[in-house]
Design a protein around this motif. Structure first.
Motif, short mmCIF file in Angstrom:
data_model
loop_
_atom_site.label_atom_id
_atom_site.label_comp_id
_atom_site.label_asym_id
_atom_site.label_seq_id
_atom_site.Cartn_x
_atom_site.Cartn_y
_atom_site.Cartn_z
N LEU A 1 0.81 -1.22 0.00
CA LEU A 1 0.00 0.00 0.00
C LEU A 1 0.85 1.27 0.00
CD1 LEU A 1 -2.76 -1.12 2.52
CD2 LEU A 1 -3.18 -0.35 0.17
N TYR A 2 1.93 1.27 0.75
CA TYR A 2 2.69 2.51 0.97
C TYR A 2 3.97 2.63 0.14
CZ TYR A 2 -0.35 3.74 4.88
OH TYR A 2 -1.45 4.09 5.65
N SER A 3 4.50 1.52 -0.34
CA SER A 3 5.79 1.57 -1.02
C SER A 3 5.81 2.41 -2.30
CB SER A 3 6.29 0.15 -1.33
OG SER A 3 5.39 -0.51 -2.21
N PRO A 4 4.71 2.53 -3.07
CA PRO A 4 4.80 3.35 -4.30
C PRO A 4 5.19 4.80 -4.05
CG PRO A 4 2.87 1.95 -4.40
CD PRO A 4 3.42 1.81 -3.01
N ASP A 5 4.88 5.34 -2.89
CA ASP A 5 5.22 6.74 -2.59
C ASP A 5 6.38 6.86 -1.61
OD1 ASP A 5 3.21 7.64 -4.24
OD2 ASP A 5 1.72 7.76 -2.64
N TRP A 6 7.06 5.76 -1.35
CA TRP A 6 8.17 5.77 -0.40
C TRP A 6 9.47 6.04 -1.16
CZ3 TRP A 6 7.61 5.92 4.73
CH2 TRP A 6 8.76 5.75 5.53
N HIS A 7 10.12 7.14 -0.87
CA HIS A 7 11.27 7.56 -1.68
C HIS A 7 12.52 6.73 -1.40
CE1 HIS A 7 9.01 10.95 -3.19
NE2 HIS A 7 8.72 11.34 -1.95
N TYR A 8 12.67 6.23 -0.18
CA TYR A 8 13.86 5.45 0.15
C TYR A 8 13.49 3.97 0.05
CZ TYR A 8 15.04 10.03 1.97
OH TYR A 8 15.27 11.37 2.10
N ARG A 9 13.67 3.40 -1.12
CA ARG A 9 13.09 2.10 -1.44
C ARG A 9 13.56 0.96 -0.56
NH1 ARG A 9 12.59 1.75 -8.04
NH2 ARG A 9 11.26 3.61 -8.30
N SER A 10 14.81 0.98 -0.13
CA SER A 10 15.33 -0.15 0.63
C SER A 10 14.95 -0.11 2.10
CB SER A 10 16.86 -0.21 0.50
OG SER A 10 17.44 0.96 1.06
N THR A 11 14.60 1.07 2.60
CA THR A 11 14.36 1.18 4.05
C THR A 11 13.08 0.49 4.48
OG1 THR A 11 13.31 3.34 3.71
CG2 THR A 11 15.66 3.33 4.28
N MET A 12 12.01 0.66 3.71
CA MET A 12 10.74 0.08 4.12
C MET A 12 10.77 -1.45 4.17
SD MET A 12 6.85 0.50 2.62
CE MET A 12 6.56 2.08 3.40
N PRO A 13 11.16 -2.14 3.09
CA PRO A 13 11.19 -3.60 3.19
C PRO A 13 12.16 -4.11 4.25
CG PRO A 13 12.23 -2.86 1.14
CD PRO A 13 11.54 -1.68 1.74
N THR A 14 13.28 -3.41 4.44
CA THR A 14 14.24 -3.83 5.47
C THR A 14 13.63 -3.72 6.85
OG1 THR A 14 16.10 -3.10 4.09
CG2 THR A 14 16.51 -3.41 6.45
N PHE A 15 12.99 -2.58 7.12
CA PHE A 15 12.37 -2.38 8.43
C PHE A 15 11.24 -3.40 8.67
CE2 PHE A 15 8.78 -0.56 10.78
CZ PHE A 15 9.37 -0.41 12.03
#
Length: 255
Positions: free
Chosen positions: A105-119
């Motif tokens: 839901l949120y990753s398309p607008d997340w500018h730092y691509r690696s941080t969200m999946p890592t967290f």
């Protein structure tokens, strides 16, 4: 609901039991209807997975459908055995699945691509470790509801920005199945003493499983449509045998 029938799995060690007589139909399956009601969920997730693979959707959707299948299998193990370790095999995938939804839901607008999946990965791993060591019932439910609520604003945003009528219908079916599933779940939990005196148990928790299987399928299909729109893949909602909706896409040809 306990009875005196001997069982293959031994005494109940799970923290939660449901309003179904234990081992009423087999000494190998503690809650028969709550166990088999996960089969439609697995089949729906399999249909979604096949569609995602055949049309080469992003891997996140294949992982999401597989997550739905893992959750349903974990639920089958839990209700079949009523053991604490199998309860964890149901509850931990519930959290993992919601983390996947948050990412999609949120990753398309997340500018730092690696941080969200890592967290989210580290969060899911940490939860699994803590949950394996600590028994918490109310805390788990509160935690799960919070994760669900985090998805609501984004789902609403996707809905209001979607003009396609069949796609909007998917979102409405998602809400409808969630509403009725919740009613059956609450009825089963709050009125178990009364239900146990009835000649026929309506199996509210089993109905919850079936409806939530459709709920997940509708949610996944809606999100696949929205993501295909973002990628410019000209999505359309079609139906298998005129009944079950799925997303058909047309990717632009590479020049």
């Amino acid at each position: 609901m306990e009875n005196t029938v001997s069982s293959f799995w031994g005494p109940v060690t799970s923290k939660t039991e449901w309003c179904e007589m234990n081992y009423a139909y087999s000494s190998y399956i503690a809650e028969f209807f709550n166990t088999i009601s996960n089969i439609p969920c697995i089949l729906l997730a399999l249909i979604g997975l096949i569609n995602a693979l055949r049309q080469r959707f992003e891997k996140r959707f294949s992982v999401l459908h597989i997550s739905n299948m893992v959750l349903s299998i974990g639920s089958m193990l839990y209700h079949a055995t009523l053991q604490h370790v199998s309860q964890q095999s149901d509850e931990t995938p519930m959290v993992w699945e919601m983390l996947l939804y948050i990412y999609i839901l949120y990753s398309p607008d997340w500018h730092y691509r690696s941080t969200m999946p890592t967290f989210l990965f580290l969060y899911g791993a940490a939860f699994a470790i803590v949950h394996s060591q600590v028994r918490f019932v109310i805390g788990f439910k509160i935690h799960y509801v919070i994760l669900c609520l985090l998805c609501v604003p984004r789902m609403y945003k996707y809905y209001i920005h979607t003009t396609d009528v069949p796609a909007k219908r998917l979102a409405k079916l998602y809400l409808l199945t969630l509403f009725f599933a919740s009613i059956f779940w609450l009825f089963d939990r709050l009125f178990c003493k009364e239900i146990s005196r009835w000649y026929l148990n309506p199996q509210g928790h089993a109905l919850w499983h079936v409806l939530m299987g459709f709920n997940s399928y509708f949610a996944n299909t809606f999100l696949m449509f929205c993501r295909a729109q973002q990628r410019g893949w000209n999505p359309r909602v079609l139906h298998i045998m005129g009944l079950l909706p799925y997303v058909k896409i047309e990717k632009p040809k590479a020049h």
